[in-house]
Design an enzyme around this catalytic site. Structure first.
Site, PDB file in Angstrom:
ATOM      1  N   GLU A 115     -19.245 -61.522 111.957  1.00 47.11           N
ATOM      2  CA  GLU A 115     -18.768 -62.235 110.771  1.00 47.11           C
ATOM      3  C   GLU A 115     -17.255 -62.401 110.763  1.00 47.11           C
ATOM      4  O   GLU A 115     -16.750 -63.460 110.367  1.00 47.11           O
ATOM      5  CB  GLU A 115     -19.211 -61.463 109.523  1.00 47.11           C
ATOM      6  CG  GLU A 115     -18.809 -62.096 108.210  1.00 47.11           C
ATOM      7  CD  GLU A 115     -19.280 -61.268 107.033  1.00 47.11           C
ATOM      8  OE1 GLU A 115     -18.518 -61.147 106.058  1.00 47.11           O
ATOM      9  OE2 GLU A 115     -20.406 -60.734 107.099  1.00 47.11           O
ATOM     10  N   ASP A 116     -16.521 -61.374 111.201  1.00 46.36           N
ATOM     11  CA  ASP A 116     -15.066 -61.371 111.014  1.00 46.36           C
ATOM     12  C   ASP A 116     -14.253 -61.429 112.296  1.00 46.36           C
ATOM     13  O   ASP A 116     -13.017 -61.428 112.239  1.00 46.36           O
ATOM     14  CB  ASP A 116     -14.650 -60.101 110.239  1.00 46.36           C
ATOM     15  CG  ASP A 116     -15.183 -60.112 108.811  1.00 46.36           C
ATOM     16  OD1 ASP A 116     -15.430 -61.205 108.290  1.00 46.36           O
ATOM     17  OD2 ASP A 116     -15.366 -59.025 108.239  1.00 46.36           O
TER      18      ASP A 116
END
Length: 725
Positions: A115-116
């Site tokens: 996600e990051d």
């Protein structure tokens, strides 16, 4: 999942847990592993907690996952200034303390990488395998840039679907949210409130349903502090000032230990303090708090039988409060929870609650599905035969949720319905007529049971039997009921496409004109009515009913009455045969209920009060009484229509499935049941009364023969006498 910033003064660290210096962990994280043959110092706490539950666990994969996570998040910081890697470390530590197995911890360390950071799912799969990849993908948020305002509900939908295949997805999400809630202090108040509200509405109920009480109780306290700060402070003051009236829990605990020791029962007696929300609820319920109200006694034993031995000793040596006794060992809760609950009063009347369970039950009570490790043993995709207890990773509530979410294509509908569904915090189990079991939320009705069992096929439900007795579909079910749903034969159409009896039966009970019926042979069932929505409690039922009503708008219209045929007066209700009488055209004509004449019976009529004409069979006993009273007969003849209505009595010996067999015989003969009534058995004999609609009166004799041929039925006859007043 982009963990939120931390605050050095963040509230509610779990009681009894060793304080961990996140800044020290952050510095260790930046230094990386000291050598190839040992774990990085930063995950030493995780390794210790994991080995406490799994002494033989292979920790090398954790070290490998940590190195990838640390390298990927290097240069990222939380809003509090700590290196971002402290968040996945803290989430993994929470799960390790609960006893999660190595695969879950590996995925937890990596849960924010896709996600990051630039790490891809393909890389995770190549390095750690399909299981870890699936878990990481399951907790990865959908991008707002792609989904806009629907990103949050669609992310939860994605996670729930993933949880349906592997419950460990939600375990990671719950631990992630717990750490974010612990470290929410530096966020803006409005953002704290928004996150706390979603946690309260969605994640806390999910934690309860998955049995992860250790996470649920702390999340409740953190949400309580944010959403109700004044009540939180008041409760904290009450706990700080702890009431001293009456004996303390310590005193009673000593008495209980002595009692069990004298009975030669090996048990560990602990004091389990109530958490903030529990104290708040107790204070609202009881008003003034006593010393024993701030906690419970927890008795841990080795075997199931020991639980009942402890219960017997406590109820013998203390005064039991019978209304507080619950046996969740014999009947476990839907979230795997098992324990005996009781309350006993001391000599001075002080009441203390006691929980009795084995050590294994306690582990599951605290960690829920997390304590199961990796319980998946797929069997070619087949559903387990014994429901949720055979497969605790796919309990009934989750299966229902996954079923109805497919119909809620609109994100707003899904989000609203999900919150409403999760707000129902208790489940009941009801038994089907075939011996299977349905899990339903408390307050569910026969309508909900019908849709839970048959899906869209429940549109044709026309009645139900609850514990062997006819009941309206609006009947609220209770735990342990046996439900038999009665379906119409033929396709379900809108009312107006075909005649028939409504299914909800609110205007009459068993034996009434619109009461539930035990089978119906007609070309089409009328389908659900709008009133069903008032009685549906489950999202699956409400969505299915609303969808059918939207697709069949004509079902909401009141059908127009058809004009009368010239020279004929319709007798009785819609659908009965026409009779022609020699009276004024506006006179009311009805078929007598005492003998229910049908073509081609010889009939005669009599004027009664109000100018109405009642039509009787010529041999009816009422004809002689009318003549004796000096009433003049009215000439009556049958019209051209062959359709008729008749009331039949069936006398039988009681036996299982008799009602089902009788209604099947009626349906096979082509008759529609208008109403049905079954009297209570008397001397092993049962009397059934059916009012039936026949398409042709010529079929009446064949229908009666078919009913007499049903095993156990010894007589079928038409009504021959005046009904009792």
């Amino acid at each position: 999942m982009s963990a939120e910033a931390t605050s050095p003064g963040a509230r509610s660290r779990r009681r009894g847990r060793t304080s961990i210096d996140l800044r020290r962990l952050g510095r260790a994280a930046l230094l990386g592993p000291a050598s190839r043959d040992r774990l990085p110092d930063a995950i030493g706490h995780v390794a210790d907690a994991h080995r406490a539950h799994h002494p033989d666990a292979d920790l090398l994969v954790l070290g490998k996952a940590y190195v990838l996570a640390e390298m990927s998040h290097r240069g990222q910081f939380r809003k509090s200034g700590e290196p971002y890697i402290t968040h996945p470390l803290a989430v993994t530590l929470i799960l390790a303390e609960l006893g999660a197995e190595t695969t879950t911890l590996t995925a937890s360390l990596l849960h924010d990488t896709v996600e990051d950071t630039d790490v891809t799912l393909d890389q995770v799969r190549a390095e750690f395998g399909d299981e870890v990849c699936y878990l990481v993908d399951g907790v990865t948020k959908l991008e707002k840039v792609d989904y806009g305002a629907a990103a949050e509900p669609e992310t939860f939908r994605k996670m729930l679907v993933a949880t349906g295949n592997d419950v460990r997805v939600m375990s990671i999400k719950l631990a992630d949210r717990l750490h974010n809630m612990r470290t929410l202090g530096v966020m803006r108040p409005e953002k704290q409130a928004r996150i706390a509200k979603v946690t309260h509405d969605v994640l806390i109920p999910l934690a309860e349903r998955l049995g992860v009480q250790a996470l649920k109780t702390e999340l409740e306290d953190l949400v309580f502090a944010i959403l109700q700060p004044e009540e939180y402070e008041r409760t904290r003051a009450v706990i700080a000032d702890r009431a001293t009236t009456g004996p303390s829990l310590d005193t009673i605990a000593v008495d209980v230990r002595r009692t069990l020791r004298e009975a030669d029962i090996s048990a560990e007696v602990l004091i389990r303090p109530r958490h903030f929300v529990s104290v708040h609820r107790a204070r609202l319920k009881r008003g003034e708090m006593r010393g024993t109200d701030f906690g419970r006694l927890l008795v841990l034993v080795g075997e199931d039988a020991d639980c009942y031995a402890v219960l017997g000793e406590l109820h013998t040596c203390f005064t039991p409060v019978i209304s507080e006794f619950k046996d969740f060992i014999a009947a476990p809760k839907y979230n795997l929870y098992q324990s005996l609950h009781t309350a006993v009063a001391g000599l001075d009347g002080a009441v203390v609650e006691v929980l009795i369970r084995t050590h294994q039950m306690h582990r599951v009570a605290e960690a829920g599905v997390v304590a199961l490790g990796n319980p998946y043993t797929p069997v070619d995709g087949a559903e387990p035969a014994d429901g949720e207890r055979a497969d605790p990773t796919r309990p009934g509530w989750l299966s229902r949720l996954l079923a109805w979410q497919e119909s809620a294509t609109d994100p707003d509908t899904f989000w609203t319905t999900l919150r409403a569904d999760l707000a129902q915090d208790r489940e009941i189990s009801v038994f089907r007529a075939d011996g299977g079991m349905l899990g339903l939320p408390a307050g569910a009705t026969c309508v909900d049971a019908a849709y839970a069992q048959y899906g869209d096929g429940a549109h044709g439900c026309i009645g139900a039997r609850v514990n062997g007795r006819l009941a309206t579909l609006s009947t609220v079910l209770v735990d342990g009921d046996t439900v038999q749903l009665l379906l119409a034969q033929g396709p379900v159409q809108a009312p107006g496409d075909a005649g028939g009896v409504g299914g909800l039966g609110d205007s009459g009970g068993p034996g009434g004109e619109r009461g539930p019926v035990a089978g119906q042979a007609q070309e089409a069932a009328p389908g659900p009515s709008p009133e069903w929505l008032d009685h549906a409690r489950t999202p699956a039922a409400r969505i299915a009913i609303a969808g059918w009503l939207a697709a069949n708008p004509e079902s909401l219209k009141v059908p127009e009455s058809e004009p009368r045929a010239p020279g004929a007066v319709t007798a009785g209700r819609r659908g009965v045969a026409n009779v022609v009488v020699d009276v004024p055209e506006d006179a009311t004509v009805r078929l007598a209920g005492c003998c229910t004449p049908v073509p081609p019976d010889d009939v005669t009529g009599f004027l009664v009060r109000g100018g109405a004409v009642t039509v009787h069979r010529a041999e009816c006993s009422a004809v002689g009484r009318m003549a004796a009273l000096g009433r003049s007969p009215v000439a009556v003849s049958w019209g051209d229509e062959a359709e008729c209505r008749v009331t039949l009595y069936a006398e039988s010996f009681g036996r299982p499935r008799l009602l089902a067999d009788l209604t099947e015989a009626i349906a096979t003969a082509g008759a529609a049941i208008v109403s049905a009534n079954v009297e209570p058995p008397s001397k092993q004999r049962v009397r059934h009364t059916y009012t039936l609609q026949l398409p042709d009166a010529a079929g009446l004799a064949g229908l009666m023969r078919a009913m007499r041929d049903v095993p156990g039925v010894f007589d079928v006859r038409r009504a021959q006498h005046e009904p009792a007043p």
